[in-house]
Write an enzyme that holds these catalytic residues in place. Sequence first.
Site, PDB file in Angstrom:
ATOM      1  N   ASP A  45       0.840  -1.203   0.000  1.00  0.00           N
ATOM      2  CA  ASP A  45       0.000   0.000   0.000  1.00  0.00           C
ATOM      3  C   ASP A  45       0.874   1.251   0.000  1.00  0.00           C
ATOM      4  OD1 ASP A  45      -2.425  -1.286  -0.086  1.00  0.00           O
ATOM      5  OD2 ASP A  45      -2.613  -1.424   2.091  1.00  0.00           O
ATOM      6  N   GLY A  46       2.032   1.156   0.677  1.00  0.00           N
ATOM      7  CA  GLY A  46       2.971   2.287   0.705  1.00  0.00           C
ATOM      8  C   GLY A  46       3.456   2.623  -0.710  1.00  0.00           C
ATOM      9  N   ARG A 150      -5.584  19.736  22.963  1.00  0.00           N
ATOM     10  CA  ARG A 150      -4.220  19.687  23.496  1.00  0.00           C
ATOM     11  C   ARG A 150      -3.830  18.215  23.575  1.00  0.00           C
ATOM     12  NH1 ARG A 150      -1.484  23.806  26.790  1.00  0.00           N
ATOM     13  NH2 ARG A 150       0.531  22.907  27.257  1.00  0.00           N
ATOM     14  N   ALA A 164      -5.946   2.624   7.751  1.00  0.00           N
ATOM     15  CA  ALA A 164      -4.510   2.836   7.991  1.00  0.00           C
ATOM     16  C   ALA A 164      -4.293   3.449   9.377  1.00  0.00           C
ATOM     17  CB  ALA A 164      -3.937   3.688   6.847  1.00  0.00           C
ATOM     18  N   TYR A 165      -3.632   4.583   9.452  1.00  0.00           N
ATOM     19  CA  TYR A 165      -3.315   5.212  10.755  1.00  0.00           C
ATOM     20  C   TYR A 165      -4.581   5.418  11.582  1.00  0.00           C
ATOM     21  CZ  TYR A 165      -0.377   8.249  13.740  1.00  0.00           C
ATOM     22  OH  TYR A 165       0.337   8.795  14.767  1.00  0.00           O
ATOM     23  N   ASN A 166      -5.648   5.848  10.926  1.00  0.00           N
ATOM     24  CA  ASN A 166      -6.919   6.084  11.623  1.00  0.00           C
ATOM     25  C   ASN A 166      -7.364   4.873  12.431  1.00  0.00           C
ATOM     26  OD1 ASN A 166      -9.783   7.318  11.879  1.00  0.00           O
ATOM     27  ND2 ASN A 166     -10.144   5.392  10.790  1.00  0.00           N
ATOM     28  N   SER A 168      -5.468   2.583  13.812  1.00  0.00           N
ATOM     29  CA  SER A 168      -4.639   2.469  15.018  1.00  0.00           C
ATOM     30  C   SER A 168      -5.092   3.443  16.099  1.00  0.00           C
ATOM     31  CB  SER A 168      -3.173   2.766  14.690  1.00  0.00           C
ATOM     32  OG  SER A 168      -2.715   1.939  13.676  1.00  0.00           O
ATOM     33  N   ALA A 187      -3.865  10.855  21.177  1.00  0.00           N
ATOM     34  CA  ALA A 187      -3.531  11.054  22.596  1.00  0.00           C
ATOM     35  C   ALA A 187      -3.857  12.454  23.105  1.00  0.00           C
ATOM     36  CB  ALA A 187      -2.049  10.720  22.834  1.00  0.00           C
TER      37      ALA A 187
HETATM   38  P1  NAP Z   1       5.127   2.515   6.872  1.00  0.00           P
HETATM   39  O1  NAP Z   1       5.211   3.071   8.253  1.00  0.00           O
HETATM   40  O2  NAP Z   1       6.322   1.859   6.270  1.00  0.00           O
HETATM   41  O3  NAP Z   1       3.907   1.462   6.775  1.00  0.00           O
HETATM   42  C1  NAP Z   1       2.663   1.702   7.292  1.00  0.00           C
HETATM   43  C2  NAP Z   1       1.777   0.459   7.140  1.00  0.00           C
HETATM   44  O4  NAP Z   1       0.473   0.945   6.790  1.00  0.00           O
HETATM   45  C3  NAP Z   1       2.207  -0.533   6.067  1.00  0.00           C
HETATM   46  O5  NAP Z   1       2.001  -1.838   6.546  1.00  0.00           O
HETATM   47  C4  NAP Z   1       1.264  -0.213   4.937  1.00  0.00           C
HETATM   48  O6  NAP Z   1       0.981  -1.331   4.118  1.00  0.00           O
HETATM   49  C5  NAP Z   1       0.014   0.171   5.693  1.00  0.00           C
HETATM   50  N1  NAP Z   1      -0.970   0.961   4.942  1.00  0.00           N
HETATM   51  C6  NAP Z   1      -0.760   2.027   4.134  1.00  0.00           C
HETATM   52  N2  NAP Z   1      -1.935   2.466   3.659  1.00  0.00           N
HETATM   53  C7  NAP Z   1      -2.896   1.651   4.154  1.00  0.00           C
HETATM   54  C8  NAP Z   1      -4.310   1.600   4.022  1.00  0.00           C
HETATM   55  N3  NAP Z   1      -4.975   2.487   3.295  1.00  0.00           N
HETATM   56  N4  NAP Z   1      -4.983   0.643   4.719  1.00  0.00           N
HETATM   57  C9  NAP Z   1      -4.337  -0.252   5.483  1.00  0.00           C
HETATM   58  N5  NAP Z   1      -2.993  -0.263   5.652  1.00  0.00           N
HETATM   59  C10 NAP Z   1      -2.294   0.692   4.991  1.00  0.00           C
HETATM   60  O7  NAP Z   1       4.676   3.738   5.945  1.00  0.00           O
HETATM   61  P2  NAP Z   1       4.261   3.752   4.424  1.00  0.00           P
HETATM   62  O8  NAP Z   1       4.287   2.378   3.841  1.00  0.00           O
HETATM   63  O9  NAP Z   1       5.015   4.842   3.758  1.00  0.00           O
HETATM   64  O10 NAP Z   1       2.746   4.224   4.572  1.00  0.00           O
HETATM   65  C11 NAP Z   1       2.410   5.479   5.076  1.00  0.00           C
HETATM   66  C12 NAP Z   1       1.167   5.264   5.884  1.00  0.00           C
HETATM   67  O11 NAP Z   1       1.538   4.671   7.131  1.00  0.00           O
HETATM   68  C13 NAP Z   1       0.449   6.517   6.288  1.00  0.00           C
HETATM   69  O12 NAP Z   1      -0.399   6.969   5.284  1.00  0.00           O
HETATM   70  C14 NAP Z   1      -0.289   6.073   7.536  1.00  0.00           C
HETATM   71  O13 NAP Z   1      -1.608   5.660   7.250  1.00  0.00           O
HETATM   72  C15 NAP Z   1       0.476   4.855   8.017  1.00  0.00           C
HETATM   73  N6  NAP Z   1       0.951   5.074   9.381  1.00  0.00           N
HETATM   74  C16 NAP Z   1       0.387   4.334  10.361  1.00  0.00           C
HETATM   75  C17 NAP Z   1       0.742   4.537  11.676  1.00  0.00           C
HETATM   76  C18 NAP Z   1       0.071   3.718  12.723  1.00  0.00           C
HETATM   77  O14 NAP Z   1      -0.780   2.896  12.387  1.00  0.00           O
HETATM   78  N7  NAP Z   1       0.412   3.911  14.000  1.00  0.00           N
HETATM   79  C19 NAP Z   1       1.684   5.517  12.009  1.00  0.00           C
HETATM   80  C20 NAP Z   1       2.241   6.258  10.984  1.00  0.00           C
HETATM   81  C21 NAP Z   1       1.860   6.045   9.651  1.00  0.00           C
HETATM   82  P3  NAP Z   1       2.054  -2.026   3.141  1.00  0.00           P
HETATM   83  O15 NAP Z   1       2.940  -2.838   4.034  1.00  0.00           O
HETATM   84  O16 NAP Z   1       1.204  -2.851   2.232  1.00  0.00           O
HETATM   85  O17 NAP Z   1       2.787  -0.941   2.421  1.00  0.00           O
END
Ligand code: NAP
Length: 268
Positions: A45-46, A150, A164-166, A168, A187
């Site tokens: 997805d990244g 805050r 994705a982040y949402n 978590s 938080a």
């Molecule tokens: P990364 O930190 O290397 O990977 C983030 C993980 O999120 C990877 O496993 C990625 O899947 C997965 N992901 C990305 N888009 C998704 C989606 N729409 N639905 C479900 N999982 C998804 O960062 P990255 O690969 O560059 O991706 C950036 C994304 O990381 C941001 O957009 C954000 O959503 C996410 N993120 C999550 C957290 C958290 O959950 N605590 C914190 C920071 C960022 P793949 O392994 O298939 O690439």
Amino acid sequence: MKYTVVQRGDEVSKQLTERFHQLVQGYGLILDEQSPDLVLSIGGDGTMLQAFHKYVGQLNRIAFVGIHTGHLGFFADWKPDEIEKLAEMMRLQVGNADIPVVSYPLLEIQTITESGMETSLALNEFTLKGVEETLVAQLNINDEMFEMFRGDGICISTPMGSTAYNKSLGGAMVHPSIEAIQMAEIASINNRVYRTLGSSVILPKHHHCDIYPRTKQHMLLSLDHLYVQRGDVVSIRCRVSPDAKVRFARFRPFPFWSRVREAFIATN
Ligand code: NAP
């Protein structure tokens, strides 16, 4: 049909890319990195996030499709051993101006800084965090004060980004056919002095929210996988993009709820 490939760079993704070029060029598809009709992402997805931002200026004409070379993805939902099948689907589209697509809503972010206004689009989400101290910001919804935040930060996601982040952050899964954005807290501090709602909020297409950080606050802003630190932000407006959508080639059905189940619940 003109196509290009954005790949993750690992050995499996590189080999699949070579195989894909051989297959589709034999079918008459033309490799065009500048103005493709179809962008294939090979990786995760990244990788799709990278492909999206590379071609964000041509969203109205490009369709995206993804092969995953790790675990099943939300954007990358074709398996490596289905590459021949995917190429065959594309062969059937040669000479056809209308690739079958689904269109999903995007988040528009308008950032007003001391030097002007910038507009950007997110496929997953936009986040805002304090750098050296907790983030302090006023949140308005539809031009009315909603709360004083805050805490660590705020995450505003698209329906596609809800997984994705949402997720978590305890936000809801939103079906991507719903034109909405979701605001989730990272938080937040809640006590007798500072009060926030404490749960995520979903805004429809005709609503907007404005974030006013404390003056000159140093912040970390993220747009999907892209990060930048800034200390000159005056306000940030978030809304469903009124005119831009992302288009995914839909060569076969793979319902969103099946993906959610396979990604997060299924054990086999
Ligand atoms: P990364 O930190 O290397 O990977 C983030 C993980 O999120 C990877 O496993 C990625 O899947 C997965 N992901 C990305 N888009 C998704 C989606 N729409 N639905 C479900 N999982 C998804 O960062 P990255 O690969 O560059 O991706 C950036 C994304 O990381 C941001 O957009 C954000 O959503 C996410 N993120 C999550 C957290 C958290 O959950 N605590 C914190 C920071 C960022 P793949 O392994 O298939 O690439």
